[in-house]
Design a protein around this motif. Structure first.
Motif, PDB file in Angstrom:
ATOM      1  N   GLY A 171       0.805  -1.206   0.000  1.00 50.62           N
ATOM      2  CA  GLY A 171       0.000   0.000   0.000  1.00 50.62           C
ATOM      3  C   GLY A 171       0.839   1.256   0.000  1.00 50.62           C
ATOM      4  N   ARG A 172       1.994   1.198   0.653  1.00 46.81           N
ATOM      5  CA  ARG A 172       2.883   2.359   0.744  1.00 46.81           C
ATOM      6  C   ARG A 172       4.298   1.856   0.969  1.00 46.81           C
ATOM      7  NH1 ARG A 172       2.661   7.809   1.384  1.00 46.81           N
ATOM      8  NH2 ARG A 172       4.000   8.879   2.907  1.00 46.81           N
ATOM      9  N   VAL A 173       5.239   2.400   0.215  1.00 49.75           N
ATOM     10  CA  VAL A 173       6.650   2.032   0.348  1.00 49.75           C
ATOM     11  C   VAL A 173       7.456   3.290   0.633  1.00 49.75           C
ATOM     12  CG1 VAL A 173       8.684   1.063  -0.787  1.00 49.75           C
ATOM     13  CG2 VAL A 173       6.436   0.028  -1.162  1.00 49.75           C
ATOM     14  N   ILE A 174       8.216   3.235   1.709  1.00 49.63           N
ATOM     15  CA  ILE A 174       9.037   4.361   2.160  1.00 49.63           C
ATOM     16  C   ILE A 174      10.499   3.918   2.141  1.00 49.63           C
ATOM     17  CG2 ILE A 174       9.534   5.913   4.103  1.00 49.63           C
ATOM     18  CD1 ILE A 174       6.589   5.225   5.025  1.00 49.63           C
ATOM     19  N   GLY A 175      11.378   4.791   1.709  1.00 51.00           N
ATOM     20  CA  GLY A 175      12.793   4.463   1.674  1.00 51.00           C
ATOM     21  C   GLY A 175      13.641   5.504   2.372  1.00 51.00           C
ATOM     22  N   SER A 176      14.796   5.082   2.860  1.00 50.11           N
ATOM     23  CA  SER A 176      15.785   6.022   3.390  1.00 50.11           C
ATOM     24  C   SER A 176      17.040   5.941   2.537  1.00 50.11           C
ATOM     25  CB  SER A 176      16.117   5.718   4.853  1.00 50.11           C
ATOM     26  OG  SER A 176      16.843   4.502   4.969  1.00 50.11           O
ATOM     27  N   ALA A 177      17.711   7.081   2.403  1.00 49.09           N
ATOM     28  CA  ALA A 177      18.954   7.155   1.643  1.00 49.09           C
ATOM     29  C   ALA A 177      19.798   8.273   2.234  1.00 49.09           C
ATOM     30  CB  ALA A 177      18.665   7.389   0.161  1.00 49.09           C
ATOM     31  N   ALA A 181      19.687  13.920  -3.494  1.00 50.18           N
ATOM     32  CA  ALA A 181      19.582  13.396  -4.852  1.00 50.18           C
ATOM     33  C   ALA A 181      19.071  11.960  -4.843  1.00 50.18           C
ATOM     34  CB  ALA A 181      20.942  13.476  -5.550  1.00 50.18           C
ATOM     35  N   LYS A 182      19.539  11.162  -3.893  1.00 48.33           N
ATOM     36  CA  LYS A 182      19.077   9.778  -3.805  1.00 48.33           C
ATOM     37  C   LYS A 182      17.613   9.721  -3.393  1.00 48.33           C
ATOM     38  CE  LYS A 182      23.534   7.565  -2.832  1.00 48.33           C
ATOM     39  NZ  LYS A 182      24.310   6.760  -1.855  1.00 48.33           N
ATOM     40  N   VAL A 183      17.205  10.584  -2.478  1.00 48.97           N
ATOM     41  CA  VAL A 183      15.797  10.628  -2.068  1.00 48.97           C
ATOM     42  C   VAL A 183      14.922  10.964  -3.271  1.00 48.97           C
ATOM     43  CG1 VAL A 183      14.135  11.963  -0.699  1.00 48.97           C
ATOM     44  CG2 VAL A 183      16.258  11.152   0.347  1.00 48.97           C
ATOM     45  N   LYS A 184      15.342  11.928  -4.055  1.00 47.93           N
ATOM     46  CA  LYS A 184      14.599  12.305  -5.261  1.00 47.93           C
ATOM     47  C   LYS A 184      14.535  11.141  -6.237  1.00 47.93           C
ATOM     48  CE  LYS A 184      14.538  15.835  -8.913  1.00 47.93           C
ATOM     49  NZ  LYS A 184      15.237  17.036  -9.460  1.00 47.93           N
ATOM     50  N   HIS A 185      15.629  10.424  -6.378  1.00 46.93           N
ATOM     51  CA  HIS A 185      15.675   9.260  -7.273  1.00 46.93           C
ATOM     52  C   HIS A 185      14.663   8.196  -6.843  1.00 46.93           C
ATOM     53  CE1 HIS A 185      17.260   5.955  -9.653  1.00 46.93           C
ATOM     54  NE2 HIS A 185      17.583   5.292  -8.557  1.00 46.93           N
ATOM     55  N   LEU A 186      14.551   7.970  -5.540  1.00 47.11           N
ATOM     56  CA  LEU A 186      13.619   6.951  -5.052  1.00 47.11           C
ATOM     57  C   LEU A 186      12.186   7.283  -5.411  1.00 47.11           C
ATOM     58  CD1 LEU A 186      15.056   6.194  -1.478  1.00 47.11           C
ATOM     59  CD2 LEU A 186      15.386   4.868  -3.568  1.00 47.11           C
ATOM     60  N   THR A 187      11.789   8.516  -5.203  1.00 50.15           N
ATOM     61  CA  THR A 187      10.388   8.875  -5.414  1.00 50.15           C
ATOM     62  C   THR A 187      10.067   9.194  -6.865  1.00 50.15           C
ATOM     63  OG1 THR A 187      10.880  11.170  -4.791  1.00 50.15           O
ATOM     64  CG2 THR A 187      10.102   9.692  -3.058  1.00 50.15           C
ATOM     65  N   GLU A 188      11.002   9.800  -7.576  1.00 53.99           N
ATOM     66  CA  GLU A 188      10.706  10.221  -8.944  1.00 53.99           C
ATOM     67  C   GLU A 188      11.012   9.162  -9.993  1.00 53.99           C
ATOM     68  OE1 GLU A 188      12.324  14.010  -9.939  1.00 53.99           O
ATOM     69  OE2 GLU A 188      11.364  15.047  -8.247  1.00 53.99           O
ATOM     70  N   ASP A 189      11.991   8.295  -9.709  1.00 53.88           N
ATOM     71  CA  ASP A 189      12.409   7.309 -10.709  1.00 53.88           C
ATOM     72  C   ASP A 189      11.972   5.888 -10.371  1.00 53.88           C
ATOM     73  OD1 ASP A 189      13.742   9.388 -12.038  1.00 53.88           O
ATOM     74  OD2 ASP A 189      15.582   9.035 -10.900  1.00 53.88           O
ATOM     75  N   LEU A 190      12.003   5.523  -9.097  1.00 55.04           N
ATOM     76  CA  LEU A 190      11.784   4.128  -8.708  1.00 55.04           C
ATOM     77  C   LEU A 190      10.392   3.850  -8.165  1.00 55.04           C
ATOM     78  CD1 LEU A 190      15.210   3.161  -7.088  1.00 55.04           C
ATOM     79  CD2 LEU A 190      14.502   3.107  -9.492  1.00 55.04           C
ATOM     80  N   ASP A 193       6.756   5.678  -2.590  1.00 54.39           N
ATOM     81  CA  ASP A 193       5.735   6.660  -2.235  1.00 54.39           C
ATOM     82  C   ASP A 193       6.313   7.829  -1.459  1.00 54.39           C
ATOM     83  OD1 ASP A 193       3.136   5.303  -3.122  1.00 54.39           O
ATOM     84  OD2 ASP A 193       4.105   3.722  -1.933  1.00 54.39           O
ATOM     85  N   ALA A 194       7.356   7.578  -0.690  1.00 55.81           N
ATOM     86  CA  ALA A 194       7.992   8.625   0.105  1.00 55.81           C
ATOM     87  C   ALA A 194       9.404   8.180   0.453  1.00 55.81           C
ATOM     88  CB  ALA A 194       7.194   8.909   1.383  1.00 55.81           C
ATOM     89  N   ALA A 195      10.254   9.144   0.788  1.00 54.92           N
ATOM     90  CA  ALA A 195      11.632   8.828   1.170  1.00 54.92           C
ATOM     91  C   ALA A 195      12.188   9.973   1.997  1.00 54.92           C
ATOM     92  CB  ALA A 195      12.501   8.588  -0.062  1.00 54.92           C
ATOM     93  N   PHE A 196      13.245   9.673   2.754  1.00 58.80           N
ATOM     94  CA  PHE A 196      13.892  10.715   3.550  1.00 58.80           C
ATOM     95  C   PHE A 196      15.386  10.477   3.589  1.00 58.80           C
ATOM     96  CE2 PHE A 196      12.855   7.360   6.589  1.00 58.80           C
ATOM     97  CZ  PHE A 196      13.990   7.261   7.379  1.00 58.80           C
ATOM     98  N   ASN A 197      16.106  11.556   3.889  1.00 55.81           N
ATOM     99  CA  ASN A 197      17.556  11.526   4.026  1.00 55.81           C
ATOM    100  C   ASN A 197      17.883  11.304   5.499  1.00 55.81           C
ATOM    101  OD1 ASN A 197      20.306  11.981   4.145  1.00 55.81           O
ATOM    102  ND2 ASN A 197      20.255  13.904   3.003  1.00 55.81           N
TER     103      ASN A 197
END
Length: 333
Positions: A171-177, A181-190, A193-197
């Motif tokens: 339902g929702r996938v969140i990533g940390s990086a 730039a990596k946070v943007k890559h997670l949400t915009e390219d991969l 649903d959300a990510a944080f540094n």
């Protein structure tokens, strides 16, 4: 035939340094019966290699001092004394960190470079891909609609774990990086649903902001503070697939989570796993992930460093988080 190899010169205490490694030129003999000589094209760098630099018992033997390191590699057969391989065959094997590898034919697996680039067999279609697949589906037993958190999400395993979770109905996938730039890559390219540094501040409030209702699954690549925050964020009967602990690999005194009592009260399941135990899932993995790859539903990045002599610096960069996706060393064309 001369071959450059990278040897383990000293066992590191804490972070490895340039002095941990030594380039050595050796003479490579012709293959004996049942052997092949392979000219390596590209090799894999993996965080788990740091553990093998310690003289400690683990699931694989430690690297030996004054001997070449090893790891996944793809190369071209140049000489063969085996009926199973011919010069020109492209093979996957485990004797990286050298220009030429002499190995038993049974230790090599032929791959088709027309289906995917050779490097893909070290990443999305290789051990990192299978690790992500098994971790999300078999270890964490993710169910459709659940909220999933992936640490180290811009790395080779984490980036695929998040995508597999989405494709399997999370339902929702969140990533940390570790960078904006990596946070943007997670949400915009991969498709996360959300990510944080994680370098912007403590994980717990950042995760709480993005998952106010908690998380159901945590795919752990880093351990330490992010594991502690995830235990706090997990809902009852949550599951953790413990894949790695890169934040702890170079610490002389590793710091573990201080809230383990929550495992009891929340009825959590934390399960460590090693991909080598799950070879039986290879066929299903290749069929499903390979299909997504052909359909353009899975994306992958590679950070490629040119030249075997630069492998030590590339490995140190991997430990510092300088890679986007899979860290590779190009040895030859």
């Amino acid at each position: 035939m001369k071959s450059l190899e990278i040897h383990l010169a000293a066992r590191p205490t804490g972070w490895p340094t340039a002095e941990t490694f030594r380039p050595v030129e050796v003479e490579v003999p012709a293959p004996g019966p049942g052997q092949v000589l392979v000219r390596n094209l590209v090799m894999s760098l993996d965080p788990a290699m740091r553990g093998r630099m310690n003289d400690a018992k683990s699931y694989v033997p430690p690297f030996q001092l004054d001997q070449p390191l090893s790891g996944g590699a793809v190369g071209e057969v140049v000489e063969s004394a085996s009926a199973d391989f011919a010069p020109g065959d492209v093979v996957l094997h485990w004797l990286g960190w050298r220009q030429y590898a002499l190995l038993d034919a049974k230790a090599a697996r032929k791959i088709d470079p027309t289906l995917a680039p050779p490097s893909a067999y070290l990443g999305v279609l290789g051990m990192p891909g299978l690790t992500a697949y098994v971790g999300i589906i078999d270890i964490a037993e993710m169910k459709p609609g659940e909220t999933v958190f992936v640490s180290g999400a811009a790395g080779a395993v984490g980036s695929l774990a998040g995508q597999i979770a989405k494709l399997r109905g999370a339902g929702r996938v969140i990533g940390s990086a570790g960078s904006a730039a990596k946070v943007k890559h997670l949400t915009e390219d991969l498709g996360f649903d959300a990510a944080f540094n994680y370098k912007d501040g403590p994980t717990r409030p950042q995760l709480k902001r993005l998952a106010p209702d908690g998380i159901d699954v945590y795919f752990d690549n880093v351990g330490g503070e992010q594991l502690e925050a995830s235990i706090a964020a997990l809902n009852r009967f949550g599951r953790v697939a413990v894949c790695g602990a890169i934040s702890q690999y170079n610490e002389s005194e590793p710091v573990g989570p201080r809230n383990l009592a929550l495992i009891i009260t929340k009825r959590l399941t934390l399960r460590g796993f090693i991909v080598l135990d799950h070879a039986d899932r290879q066929a299903a993995f290749v069929e499903e992930v390979g299909g997504w790859l052909r359909e353009g539903k899975v994306k992958f990045e590679e950070t490629v460093v040119d030249g075997l002599e630069n492998a030590p610096d590339a490995f140190l960069g991997l430990l510092r988080g300088e890679n986007l996706g899979k860290m590779l060393v190009k040895i030859a064309s």
